[in-house]
Design a protein around this motif. Structure first.
Motif, PDB file in Angstrom:
ATOM      1  N   ILE A   1     -12.316   8.706   5.287  1.00 18.46           N
ATOM      2  CA  ILE A   1     -10.895   8.732   5.642  1.00 18.46           C
ATOM      3  C   ILE A   1     -10.265   9.993   5.071  1.00 18.46           C
ATOM      4  N   LYS A   2      -9.593  10.769   5.940  1.00 13.84           N
ATOM      5  CA  LYS A   2      -8.875  11.961   5.514  1.00 13.84           C
ATOM      6  C   LYS A   2      -7.430  11.615   5.163  1.00 13.84           C
ATOM      7  N   GLU A   3      -6.801  10.780   5.998  1.00 16.57           N
ATOM      8  CA  GLU A   3      -5.387  10.455   5.813  1.00 16.57           C
ATOM      9  C   GLU A   3      -5.090   9.079   6.396  1.00 16.57           C
ATOM     10  N   VAL A   4      -4.055   8.446   5.867  1.00 17.32           N
ATOM     11  CA  VAL A   4      -3.514   7.210   6.437  1.00 17.32           C
ATOM     12  C   VAL A   4      -2.015   7.432   6.588  1.00 17.32           C
TER      13      VAL A   4
ATOM     14  N   THR B   1       2.450  -0.181  12.310  1.00 20.61           N
ATOM     15  CA  THR B   1       1.115   0.311  12.626  1.00 20.61           C
ATOM     16  C   THR B   1       0.810   1.570  11.820  1.00 20.61           C
ATOM     17  N   SER B   2      -0.434   1.710  11.417  1.00 19.91           N
ATOM     18  CA  SER B   2      -0.884   2.910  10.711  1.00 19.91           C
ATOM     19  C   SER B   2      -1.857   3.687  11.582  1.00 19.91           C
ATOM     20  N   HIS B   3      -1.863   5.005  11.422  1.00 23.23           N
ATOM     21  CA  HIS B   3      -2.887   5.854  12.028  1.00 23.23           C
ATOM     22  C   HIS B   3      -3.831   6.257  10.911  1.00 23.23           C
ATOM     23  N   VAL B   4      -5.092   5.886  11.068  1.00 23.40           N
ATOM     24  CA  VAL B   4      -6.116   6.188  10.081  1.00 23.40           C
ATOM     25  C   VAL B   4      -6.963   7.317  10.648  1.00 23.40           C
ATOM     26  N   ILE B   5      -6.991   8.438   9.945  1.00 25.77           N
ATOM     27  CA  ILE B   5      -7.712   9.620  10.405  1.00 25.77           C
ATOM     28  C   ILE B   5      -9.016   9.722   9.626  1.00 25.77           C
TER      29      ILE B   5
ATOM     30  N   SER C   1      -7.616   6.170  14.428  1.00 27.80           N
ATOM     31  CA  SER C   1      -7.535   4.764  14.808  1.00 27.80           C
ATOM     32  C   SER C   1      -6.132   4.248  14.524  1.00 27.80           C
ATOM     33  N   SER C   2      -5.554   3.519  15.464  1.00 26.65           N
ATOM     34  CA  SER C   2      -4.257   2.879  15.262  1.00 26.65           C
ATOM     35  C   SER C   2      -4.508   1.411  14.956  1.00 26.65           C
ATOM     36  N   ILE C   3      -4.163   1.000  13.739  1.00 21.78           N
ATOM     37  CA  ILE C   3      -4.370  -0.388  13.331  1.00 21.78           C
ATOM     38  C   ILE C   3      -3.131  -0.877  12.597  1.00 21.78           C
TER      39      ILE C   3
ATOM     40  N   GLU D   1      -1.110  -4.370   8.041  1.00 24.90           N
ATOM     41  CA  GLU D   1      -1.752  -5.509   7.383  1.00 24.90           C
ATOM     42  C   GLU D   1      -3.257  -5.274   7.252  1.00 24.90           C
ATOM     43  N   ALA D   2      -3.890  -4.746   8.314  1.00 21.21           N
ATOM     44  CA  ALA D   2      -5.327  -4.462   8.275  1.00 21.21           C
ATOM     45  C   ALA D   2      -5.634  -3.360   7.261  1.00 21.21           C
ATOM     46  N   VAL D   3      -4.785  -2.343   7.193  1.00 18.54           N
ATOM     47  CA  VAL D   3      -4.964  -1.271   6.208  1.00 18.54           C
ATOM     48  C   VAL D   3      -4.959  -1.853   4.802  1.00 18.54           C
ATOM     49  N   ASP D   4      -3.998  -2.735   4.537  1.00 15.26           N
ATOM     50  CA  ASP D   4      -3.888  -3.351   3.210  1.00 15.26           C
ATOM     51  C   ASP D   4      -5.086  -4.252   2.909  1.00 15.26           C
ATOM     52  N   GLU D   5      -5.474  -5.084   3.872  1.00 11.26           N
ATOM     53  CA  GLU D   5      -6.596  -6.011   3.663  1.00 11.26           C
ATOM     54  C   GLU D   5      -7.906  -5.280   3.407  1.00 11.26           C
ATOM     55  N   LEU D   6      -8.107  -4.143   4.089  1.00  9.71           N
ATOM     56  CA  LEU D   6      -9.342  -3.375   3.944  1.00  9.71           C
ATOM     57  C   LEU D   6      -9.282  -2.375   2.793  1.00  9.71           C
ATOM     58  N   GLY D   7      -8.089  -2.186   2.233  1.00 11.23           N
ATOM     59  CA  GLY D   7      -7.930  -1.244   1.129  1.00 11.23           C
ATOM     60  C   GLY D   7      -8.175   0.198   1.559  1.00 11.23           C
ATOM     61  N   LEU D   8      -7.740   0.535   2.779  1.00  6.67           N
ATOM     62  CA  LEU D   8      -7.997   1.861   3.319  1.00  6.67           C
ATOM     63  C   LEU D   8      -7.124   2.916   2.662  1.00  6.67           C
ATOM     64  N   LYS D   9      -7.771   4.037   2.262  1.00  5.52           N
ATOM     65  CA  LYS D   9      -7.052   5.154   1.651  1.00  5.52           C
ATOM     66  C   LYS D   9      -7.908   6.407   1.785  1.00  5.52           C
ATOM     67  N   ALA D  10      -7.293   7.556   1.610  1.00  2.08           N
ATOM     68  CA  ALA D  10      -8.004   8.828   1.715  1.00  2.08           C
ATOM     69  C   ALA D  10      -9.188   8.861   0.750  1.00  2.08           C
ATOM     70  N   GLY D  11     -10.312   9.386   1.242  1.00  3.13           N
ATOM     71  CA  GLY D  11     -11.517   9.517   0.435  1.00  3.13           C
ATOM     72  C   GLY D  11     -12.492   8.362   0.564  1.00  3.13           C
ATOM     73  N   LEU D  12     -12.047   7.253   1.147  1.00  3.66           N
ATOM     74  CA  LEU D  12     -12.910   6.078   1.279  1.00  3.66           C
ATOM     75  C   LEU D  12     -13.945   6.297   2.380  1.00  3.66           C
ATOM     76  N   LYS D  13     -15.194   5.960   2.116  1.00  4.34           N
ATOM     77  CA  LYS D  13     -16.264   6.014   3.119  1.00  4.34           C
ATOM     78  C   LYS D  13     -16.129   4.782   4.014  1.00  4.34           C
ATOM     79  N   VAL D  14     -16.114   5.002   5.327  1.00  3.87           N
ATOM     80  CA  VAL D  14     -15.938   3.918   6.288  1.00  3.87           C
ATOM     81  C   VAL D  14     -16.855   4.125   7.488  1.00  3.87           C
ATOM     82  N   LYS D  15     -16.903   3.149   8.345  1.00  7.95           N
ATOM     83  CA  LYS D  15     -17.593   3.268   9.621  1.00  7.95           C
ATOM     84  C   LYS D  15     -16.541   3.174  10.711  1.00  7.95           C
TER      85      LYS D  15
END
Length: 68
Positions: free
Chosen positions: A13-16, A22-26, A36-38, A41-55
Motif C-alpha cells: 500500500i502506497k496511500e489510503v 469510501t476510501s481509495h487504497v493505492i 481500489s475503492s472500498i 469500515e473495510a479499511v478499519d477492519e483490515l488495518g490498511l495503511k501505507a507500507g502494509l504488504k497486501v494482495k
C-alpha cells in the motif's frame, strides 16, 4: 484463504485516501499502481495503511476505458 479469482497480485500500500464513506487504497505492484475503492469500515477492519504488504485481487467481468 481460497478464492476463485485467478488475478492475484502481491504489493504494498502506497496511500489510503479516506472519503466520507469510501476510501481509495493505492497499491504498488512491481511499479504498477492499482487503486481500489472500498468502504472506510473495510479499511478499519483490515488495518490498511501505507507500507502494509497486501494482495490485490481482480475479479471483474468488465473493465472499460474510452478516450478520443
Amino acid at each position: 484463504m481460497k478464492i476463485s479469482a485467478r488475478n492475484v497480485f502481491e504489493g504494498t500500500i502506497k496511500e489510503v485516501h479516506r472519503g466520507s464513506t469510501t476510501s481509495h487504497v493505492i497499491v504498488d505492484v512491481k511499479g504498477v499502481t492499482f487503486t481500489s475503492s472500498i468502504t472506510n469500515e473495510a479499511v478499519d477492519e483490515l488495518g490498511l495503511k501505507a507500507g502494509l504488504k497486501v494482495k490485490t485481487i481482480i475479479k471483474s467481468s468488465d473493465v472499460m476505458v474510452a478516450a478520443d
